[in-house]
Write an enzyme that holds these catalytic residues in place. Structure first.
Site, PDB file in Angstrom:
ATOM      1  N   LEU A  16      84.022  38.950 -13.410  1.00  0.00           N
ATOM      2  CA  LEU A  16      82.587  38.712 -13.302  1.00  0.00           C
ATOM      3  C   LEU A  16      82.241  37.277 -13.659  1.00  0.00           C
ATOM      4  CD1 LEU A  16      81.316  41.987 -14.962  1.00  0.00           C
ATOM      5  CD2 LEU A  16      80.907  41.309 -12.599  1.00  0.00           C
ATOM      6  N   GLY A  17      83.054  36.711 -14.506  1.00  0.00           N
ATOM      7  CA  GLY A  17      82.764  35.335 -14.890  1.00  0.00           C
ATOM      8  C   GLY A  17      83.590  34.942 -16.082  1.00  0.00           C
ATOM      9  N   VAL A  24      85.169  37.705 -18.450  1.00  0.00           N
ATOM     10  CA  VAL A  24      84.551  39.027 -18.387  1.00  0.00           C
ATOM     11  C   VAL A  24      84.945  39.693 -17.069  1.00  0.00           C
ATOM     12  CG1 VAL A  24      82.390  40.314 -18.445  1.00  0.00           C
ATOM     13  CG2 VAL A  24      82.627  38.239 -19.809  1.00  0.00           C
ATOM     14  N   LYS A  39      85.262  42.077 -21.943  1.00  0.00           N
ATOM     15  CA  LYS A  39      85.361  40.645 -22.248  1.00  0.00           C
ATOM     16  C   LYS A  39      86.622  40.393 -23.073  1.00  0.00           C
ATOM     17  CE  LYS A  39      82.774  36.728 -23.950  1.00  0.00           C
ATOM     18  NZ  LYS A  39      81.425  36.195 -24.094  1.00  0.00           N
ATOM     19  N   TYR A  90      77.901  47.636 -18.400  1.00  0.00           N
ATOM     20  CA  TYR A  90      77.931  46.724 -17.267  1.00  0.00           C
ATOM     21  C   TYR A  90      76.500  46.479 -16.795  1.00  0.00           C
ATOM     22  CZ  TYR A  90      78.357  45.221 -12.424  1.00  0.00           C
ATOM     23  OH  TYR A  90      78.216  44.546 -11.251  1.00  0.00           O
ATOM     24  N   ASP A 133      72.801  31.899 -29.649  1.00  0.00           N
ATOM     25  CA  ASP A 133      73.271  31.367 -28.356  1.00  0.00           C
ATOM     26  C   ASP A 133      72.483  31.975 -27.205  1.00  0.00           C
ATOM     27  OD1 ASP A 133      74.829  29.717 -26.755  1.00  0.00           O
ATOM     28  OD2 ASP A 133      76.474  31.153 -26.598  1.00  0.00           O
ATOM     29  N   LYS A 135      70.617  31.868 -23.995  1.00  0.00           N
ATOM     30  CA  LYS A 135      70.556  30.982 -22.819  1.00  0.00           C
ATOM     31  C   LYS A 135      70.695  31.879 -21.599  1.00  0.00           C
ATOM     32  CE  LYS A 135      75.487  30.127 -22.972  1.00  0.00           C
ATOM     33  NZ  LYS A 135      76.568  29.190 -22.908  1.00  0.00           N
ATOM     34  N   PRO A 136      70.373  31.363 -20.403  1.00  0.00           N
ATOM     35  CA  PRO A 136      70.303  32.262 -19.239  1.00  0.00           C
ATOM     36  C   PRO A 136      71.557  33.097 -18.997  1.00  0.00           C
ATOM     37  CG  PRO A 136      69.319  30.156 -18.712  1.00  0.00           C
ATOM     38  CD  PRO A 136      69.925  29.993 -20.072  1.00  0.00           C
ATOM     39  N   ASP A 155      76.245  38.671 -26.143  1.00  0.00           N
ATOM     40  CA  ASP A 155      76.983  37.486 -26.517  1.00  0.00           C
ATOM     41  C   ASP A 155      76.425  36.647 -27.662  1.00  0.00           C
ATOM     42  OD1 ASP A 155      79.266  36.400 -25.698  1.00  0.00           O
ATOM     43  OD2 ASP A 155      78.431  35.169 -24.122  1.00  0.00           O
TER      44      ASP A 155
HETATM   45  P1  ATP Z   1      79.547  31.229 -22.796  1.00  0.00           P
HETATM   46  O1  ATP Z   1      81.015  31.249 -23.034  1.00  0.00           O
HETATM   47  O2  ATP Z   1      78.925  29.944 -23.148  1.00  0.00           O
HETATM   48  O3  ATP Z   1      78.865  32.415 -23.407  1.00  0.00           O
HETATM   49  P2  ATP Z   1      78.973  32.523 -20.367  1.00  0.00           P
HETATM   50  O4  ATP Z   1      77.856  33.280 -20.961  1.00  0.00           O
HETATM   51  O5  ATP Z   1      78.804  32.083 -18.948  1.00  0.00           O
HETATM   52  O6  ATP Z   1      79.309  31.295 -21.225  1.00  0.00           O
HETATM   53  P3  ATP Z   1      80.703  34.760 -20.878  1.00  0.00           P
HETATM   54  O7  ATP Z   1      79.855  35.217 -21.998  1.00  0.00           O
HETATM   55  O8  ATP Z   1      82.156  34.740 -21.069  1.00  0.00           O
HETATM   56  O9  ATP Z   1      80.346  33.295 -20.452  1.00  0.00           O
HETATM   57  O10 ATP Z   1      80.347  35.613 -19.605  1.00  0.00           O
HETATM   58  C1  ATP Z   1      80.774  35.184 -18.351  1.00  0.00           C
HETATM   59  C2  ATP Z   1      79.906  35.799 -17.293  1.00  0.00           C
HETATM   60  O11 ATP Z   1      80.238  37.167 -17.150  1.00  0.00           O
HETATM   61  C3  ATP Z   1      78.418  35.783 -17.591  1.00  0.00           C
HETATM   62  O12 ATP Z   1      77.831  34.586 -17.217  1.00  0.00           O
HETATM   63  C4  ATP Z   1      77.948  36.948 -16.743  1.00  0.00           C
HETATM   64  O13 ATP Z   1      77.789  36.528 -15.420  1.00  0.00           O
HETATM   65  C5  ATP Z   1      79.118  37.912 -16.792  1.00  0.00           C
HETATM   66  N1  ATP Z   1      78.930  38.991 -17.771  1.00  0.00           N
HETATM   67  C6  ATP Z   1      79.106  38.939 -19.109  1.00  0.00           C
HETATM   68  N2  ATP Z   1      78.862  40.120 -19.687  1.00  0.00           N
HETATM   69  C7  ATP Z   1      78.507  40.972 -18.696  1.00  0.00           C
HETATM   70  C8  ATP Z   1      78.116  42.376 -18.643  1.00  0.00           C
HETATM   71  N3  ATP Z   1      78.060  43.120 -19.750  1.00  0.00           N
HETATM   72  N4  ATP Z   1      77.804  42.895 -17.451  1.00  0.00           N
HETATM   73  C9  ATP Z   1      77.848  42.125 -16.322  1.00  0.00           C
HETATM   74  N5  ATP Z   1      78.203  40.819 -16.314  1.00  0.00           N
HETATM   75  C10 ATP Z   1      78.531  40.245 -17.463  1.00  0.00           C
HETATM   76 MG    MG Z   2      78.041  34.437 -22.493  1.00  0.00          MG
END
Ligand code: ATP
Ligand code: MG
Length: 467
Positions: A16-17, A24, A39, A90, A133, A135-136, A155
């Site tokens: 997802l990212g 994640v 995650k 999710y 933390d 943020k969008p 997060d």
């Molecule tokens: P950071 O490390 O600064 O927090 P981030 O928020 O982009 O950056 P992650 O918290 O690792 O990074 O999450 C990565 C991406 O995964 C998010 O931007 C979001 O798109 C997706 N994601 C995270 N948690 C979920 C969830 N519970 N359900 C759906 N998508 C998620």
């Molecule tokens: Mg995050």
């Protein structure tokens, strides 16, 4: 390294990212037949025990918040290679960062979403947790069974703040979201740090631009000329570098945003000039007001920073300056105030000294009739602390007498009161000095305990002071 297909009973479907700290995955829980998000902490952090521990304590804190506005955590675990992971609900609607890819949002929608994020933050604050933390990309959207969209905060920024504090990284993109007190070590963080980030979130949603660092923020109506001046004022008030001038709580900010969403031109009521009285610290008269004195500022301010666990299963906590560390039973470590104290509370010369208060319920610390388990530990380097502690008395409790304590690091005289206000509670106090008789460090410890075995010596043994 071959790619992962499965983590425990969760079958990975797609990535997802990924962020600064991990990846994640969308996965399928074969047992519950439901989609979940997993995650996994990034490999380059997995060897750092402190970051690892905070990664997992984030998951525990999210769980503890127990709010439908905060992402639910279902499970935590470890991969065979040692990387920790946690499993959460999710969010099928993506994040607010995804919403921003097409540019700024309509004003009323941006205001409502920010208000909703502020209410989610308020739920965390209520549970004694500061997010740090917002943020969008950390604000998720999920479709409810009735088709409506729910906003979820995800997060916490604990691991990030630790990495920052150790000078290792400053994740890109977060800079415009962090209030000044979060990047200046030793200032102490409270719920108003999140109010700042919420203002930045609203600013980003309304202008499509990440705000400049604190103090340099361009008025949002320069970027979006149709923005009503009341909206500009509400956002800039949240993003005041001086937290005393911000909206006092996330809930009050949410109320203002909701009112503006109804009628963007309408004044939001409270003016900054009238507010400080509400956010000022209450000056308790009781001697037990120490935990309150440990809080610089006012509002409901608690930050949980769990550093790790001892062999005995106790949780190690630290104050914001990092000078004081102590271990307490995990059940006590629900809330931590870590921003120092003024020893004037004990009749000593006034000043700002490092201190922490950790308890299962800090809001009732002063009230001896309530069942509270916790510890207050404060440094006092001026004046005769031992004499002040000898002079303390707790009305409503039965004085049990005093005894000498001689540990590996500290020595002092322990005074104990029992049966406070007819209940089971006790108060234990000590003024400690180094056991080897050197140095000027003096530590004031106050413990509150209800029933069970007496933890006094174990906690005093765990106190460490550096610097
Ligand atoms: P950071 O490390 O600064 O927090 P981030 O928020 O982009 O950056 P992650 O918290 O690792 O990074 O999450 C990565 C991406 O995964 C998010 O931007 C979001 O798109 C997706 N994601 C995270 N948690 C979920 C969830 N519970 N359900 C759906 N998508 C998620
Ligand atoms: Mg995050």
């Amino acid at each position: 390294m071959h790619s992962l297909e499965r983590i425990d009973r969760y079958r990975l479907e797609r990535r997802l990212g990924g962020g600064a700290f991990g990846t994640v995955w969308l996965a399928h829980d074969d047992a519950l037949e439901a989609p979940v998000a997993v995650k996994v902490l990034a490999e380059n952090w997995a060897h750092r025990l402190d970051v690892r521990e905070r990664f997992l304590s984030e998951a525990r804190l999210l769980r503890r918040a127990g709010s439908s506005r905060v992402v639910q955590v279902y499970d935590i675990g470890e991969l065979p290679d040692g990387r920790p992971y946690f499993v959460m609900e999710y969010a099928d609607g993506g994040t607010l960062a995804d919403r921003l890819t097409d540019g700024p949002l309509p004003v009323a929608e941006a205001l409502r979403l920010t208000a909703s994020a502020a209410r989610a933050a308020a739920a965390l604050h209520e549970a004694g947790i500061v997010h740090r933390d917002i943020k969008p990309s950390n604000v998720l959207l999920r479709t409810a069974p009735d088709g409506s969209i729910r906003l979820l905060l995800a997060d916490l920024g604990l691991a990030k703040s630790l990495a920052q504090a150790s000078g290792l990284t400053m994740a890109a993109g977060s800079a415009g979201y962090a209030p000044p007190e979060q990047t200046e070590p030793g200032t102490g963080i409270d719920a108003r740090a999140d109010v700042y980030s919420l203002g930045a979130l609203g600013y980003h949603l309304l202008t499509g631009t990440v705000p400049a660092p604190p103090g340099k923020v361009r008025p949002p109506d320069r970027l979006r000329p149709d923005l009503p001046s009341e909206v500009r004022r509400a956002l800039l008030r949240a993003m005041e570098p001086d937290r005393e001038r911000r909206w006092p709580t996330a809930d009050v900010f949410a109320d203002a945003l909701d009112r503006l969403a109804d009628d963007p031109g309408r004044p939001t009521g409270t003016s900054p000039a009238r507010d400080p009285g509400r956010t000022r610290r209450r000056h308790g008269t009781a001697l037990l007001a120490l935990a309150a004195a440990a809080v610089a500022g006012g509002a409901a301010l608690t930050t949980i920073v769990l550093l790790g666990r001892t062999a005995a299963g106790d949780v190690t906590v630290q104050d914001t300056t990092g000078r004081i560390e102590a271990a307490v039973p995990a059940a006590w470590a629900r809330q931590l105030r870590d921003a120092g104290w003024d020893p004037k509370a004990l009749g000593l010369p006034t000043g700002q000294e490092p201190a922490l208060a950790v308890a299962d319920d800090l809001s009732h610390w002063q009230d001896l009739g309530t069942e509270v388990n916790g510890a207050f530990i404060g440094l006092s380097e001026h004046g005769d602390l031992a004499a002040r502690v000898r002079a303390l008395a707790h009305n409503g409790c039965r004085y049990e007498g005093s005894r000498d304590y001689h540990g590996a690091a500290w020595q002092g005289r322990i005074r104990t009161w029992n049966d406070c206000d007819g209940g089971e509670g006790s108060v234990t106090e000590a003024a400690l000095t180094p056991a080897d008789g050197t140095g000027a460090t003096r530590v004031y410890v106050q413990l509150r305990q209800v029933g069970g075995s007496d933890r006094t010596d174990r906690i005093l043994d765990s106190v460490r002071v550096t610097g």
